[in-house]
Design an enzyme around this catalytic site. Structure first.
Site, PDB file in Angstrom:
ATOM      1  N   PRO A  42      21.645 101.682  80.849  1.00  0.00           N
ATOM      2  CA  PRO A  42      22.457 100.590  81.391  1.00  0.00           C
ATOM      3  C   PRO A  42      22.329  99.320  80.554  1.00  0.00           C
ATOM      4  CG  PRO A  42      20.394 100.745  82.572  1.00  0.00           C
ATOM      5  CD  PRO A  42      20.389 101.864  81.580  1.00  0.00           C
TER       6      PRO A  42
ATOM      7  N   CYS B  72      41.766  77.279  67.400  1.00  0.00           N
ATOM      8  CA  CYS B  72      43.202  77.218  67.130  1.00  0.00           C
ATOM      9  C   CYS B  72      43.881  78.569  67.330  1.00  0.00           C
ATOM     10  CB  CYS B  72      43.426  76.720  65.714  1.00  0.00           C
ATOM     11  SG  CYS B  72      42.713  75.104  65.536  1.00  0.00           S
TER      12      CYS B  72
HETATM   13  N1  LLP Z   1      25.226 103.590  75.945  1.00  0.00           N
HETATM   14  C1  LLP Z   1      26.171 103.679  75.002  1.00  0.00           C
HETATM   15  C2  LLP Z   1      26.172 104.816  74.081  1.00  0.00           C
HETATM   16  C3  LLP Z   1      27.160 102.677  74.911  1.00  0.00           C
HETATM   17  O1  LLP Z   1      28.102 102.773  73.977  1.00  0.00           O
HETATM   18  C4  LLP Z   1      27.149 101.584  75.807  1.00  0.00           C
HETATM   19  C5  LLP Z   1      28.163 100.528  75.739  1.00  0.00           C
HETATM   20  C6  LLP Z   1      26.117 101.533  76.782  1.00  0.00           C
HETATM   21  C7  LLP Z   1      25.179 102.560  76.822  1.00  0.00           C
HETATM   22  C8  LLP Z   1      25.990 100.417  77.773  1.00  0.00           C
HETATM   23  O2  LLP Z   1      27.087 100.317  78.591  1.00  0.00           O
HETATM   24  P1  LLP Z   1      27.049  99.349  79.871  1.00  0.00           P
HETATM   25  O3  LLP Z   1      25.981  99.857  80.802  1.00  0.00           O
HETATM   26  O4  LLP Z   1      26.723  97.979  79.393  1.00  0.00           O
HETATM   27  O5  LLP Z   1      28.402  99.440  80.434  1.00  0.00           O
HETATM   28  N2  LLP Z   1      32.103  94.816  74.987  1.00  0.00           N
HETATM   29  C9  LLP Z   1      32.545  95.460  76.193  1.00  0.00           C
HETATM   30  C10 LLP Z   1      31.637  96.613  76.584  1.00  0.00           C
HETATM   31  C11 LLP Z   1      31.459  97.631  75.492  1.00  0.00           C
HETATM   32  C12 LLP Z   1      30.495  98.722  75.859  1.00  0.00           C
HETATM   33  C13 LLP Z   1      30.099  99.527  74.666  1.00  0.00           C
HETATM   34  N3  LLP Z   1      29.135 100.536  74.916  1.00  0.00           N
HETATM   35  C14 LLP Z   1      32.681  94.419  77.305  1.00  0.00           C
HETATM   36  O6  LLP Z   1      32.453  93.232  77.048  1.00  0.00           O
HETATM   37  O7  LLP Z   1      33.071  94.758  78.417  1.00  0.00           O
END
Ligand code: LLP
Length: 418
Positions: A271, A342
């Site tokens: 997570p 900008c």
């Molecule tokens: N594991 C892997 C292989 C991942 O690619 C990611 C996130 C995570 C875990 C963690 O995911 P989470 O629990 O945070 O959802 N920039 C985007 C989110 C991109 C997520 C990329 N991978 C945003 O601001 O919503």
């Protein structure tokens, strides 16, 4: 639950007024609550106690050394995705046996340094990558553990930019290819192919897609009698930004534990947002207000270079004044909160009802602890902001704001241009 709340018309982070922090730290800045970070980690830890998984915090959501250290100190592992994150992970004092390394494009030097450090395993995403890890491991004369990332082709029900577990994305491998790889273990004498990995996307509010992915993967392992030790079920747990109603850690655990327990595999969770998202806010100051025939704007000192989520995903972050002052009368008005950059895409919030704000007022952009600072840039040659961590009644500047010198670090003008 998080540690940002109002007392006597002032927004506090744990035991400190945000206005007090803004007296010594220039806006804009990111502000993290230590207690919220650890509470969120522990919520998952407790909910999953019956199967005692490794909870590997996804550093891409927030890789501040202080944040990572706070979690590591409380027992978390780390999910990394680059040599840079590995470097930070080491500085945060993580146990190598609690580190997993994902990503479709790991380079030779990155793989080598992770092998040297002795991480728990790589999440490999292609056959080329397996060949690469094999040849580096052979050079080191080491046996290296690898989990194969499966793309289970489920519909994760989230923004298309952050959906990864559908067929057709660049992530993971289809079941057929994974089967072929496990049948050819002999090709990889220096690899211990002892795990599978799925990560279906991010900001997923319901356990359904996770259940689908887990079931599909376990069925696959059973059908083909594939013997592994680890099952990394990825990250992706959604959080509340406005009116969402995400599953709690407890509900999520209740839905997936029975499946996982039956498998007898060692479980890993990755997570990011669930732990860091609501543990941080972005604090920014109104520098001008501007009324046009169509709209009123609050022009603030934080822009899309600092927090890109609204511009990139049209993500909603609640925005609130940190103080209900004499200026902010009860009459609310509709405003766009925009940055100094900008581009018309440079906004933090649109058409928000806010108490009337004036120059100098401070706003908190909520839910900015995940994918906030880590996605910031120097666009428009803006130094990136400070990061501050609150622990009870104390606060610490855990990253100084960048300077103009930082902006040009490493740059030179070639002699031919002098
Ligand atoms: N594991 C892997 C292989 C991942 O690619 C990611 C996130 C995570 C875990 C963690 O995911 P989470 O629990 O945070 O959802 N920039 C985007 C989110 C991109 C997520 C990329 N991978 C945003 O601001 O919503």
């Amino acid at each position: 639950m998080h540690e940002f709340g109002f007392k006597d018309n002032e927004l506090y982070c744990e035991g400190i007024k945000i206005t007090d922090i803004a007296k010594t730290v220039d806006t804009p800045f990111y502000l993290y609550s230590y207690k919220t970070l650890v509470d969120h980690y522990k919520k998952l830890k407790t909910a999953f106690k019956p199967i005692n998984p490794l909870i590997a915090f996804s550093m891409k959501s927030n890789s501040s050394l202080a944040v990572v250290r706070a979690l590591v100190k409380n027992g978390a592992g780390l999910d990394i995705v680059s040599g840079g994150e590995l470097y930070r992970a080491r500085l945060a004092g993580v146990d190598p046996k609690k580190v997993v390394y994902a990503g479709v494009g790991k380079k030779t030097e990155e793989i080598s340094s992770a092998i040297e450090f002795g991480i728990l395993f790589f999440n490999a995403e292609s056959e080329d990558e397996l060949d690469e890890i094999q040849s580096i491991a052979a050079r080191f004369g080491k046996k290296v553990s690898v989990a194969i990332r499966i793309n289970p082709d489920v519909i994760p029900k989230t923004h298309r930019y952050i959906a990864t577990g559908k067929g057709g994305t660049k992530f993971g491998l289809d079941f057929e290819t994974v089967h072929k790889i496990f049948n050819m273990r002999w090709k990889y004498p220096n690899l211990n192919l002892n795990g599978v990995h799925v990560h279906i996307g991010s900001q997923i509010l319901d356990a359904g897609p996770f259940e689908d992915a887990i079931k599909k993967t376990l069925d696959f392992l059973k059908t083909y009698k594939i013997d592994v030790e680890y099952f990394n079920i990825g990250g992706g747990l959604g959080i509340m930004y406005s009116v969402e109603n995400p599953q709690t850690a407890k509900n999520f655990a209740k839905r997936v534990i029975p499946l996982l327990k039956k498998s007898g595999l060692k479980i890993i969770l990755e997570p990011g947002r669930f732990i860091s998202g609501n543990s941080g806010v972005f604090v920014t100051r109104v520098i001008y207000t501007k009324r046009t025939p169509r709209k009123k704007f609050l022009i603030v000192d934080g822009g899309m270079n600092d927090l890109i989520r609204p511009s990139l995903y049209e993500a909603y972050h609640k925005i609130i004044p940190v103080k209900v002052s004499e200026h902010s009368s009860e009459t609310c008005e509709k405003v766009d909160i925009v940055g100094p950059i900008c581009e018309s895409g440079d906004f933090l919030g649109k058409e928000r009802l806010l108490p009337q704000a004036v120059k100098g007022d401070i706003l908190a952009v909520m839910g900015a602890g995940a994918y906030g600072f880590t996605m910031s840039s120097n666009y428009n040659s803006r130094p990136r902001p400070a990061e501050v961590m609150v622990m009870g009644k104390n606060y610490y500047v855990v990253r100084k704001p960048e300077t103009y010198e930082d902006l040009v670090k490493g740059e030179t003008i070639p002699k031919a241009l002098k």
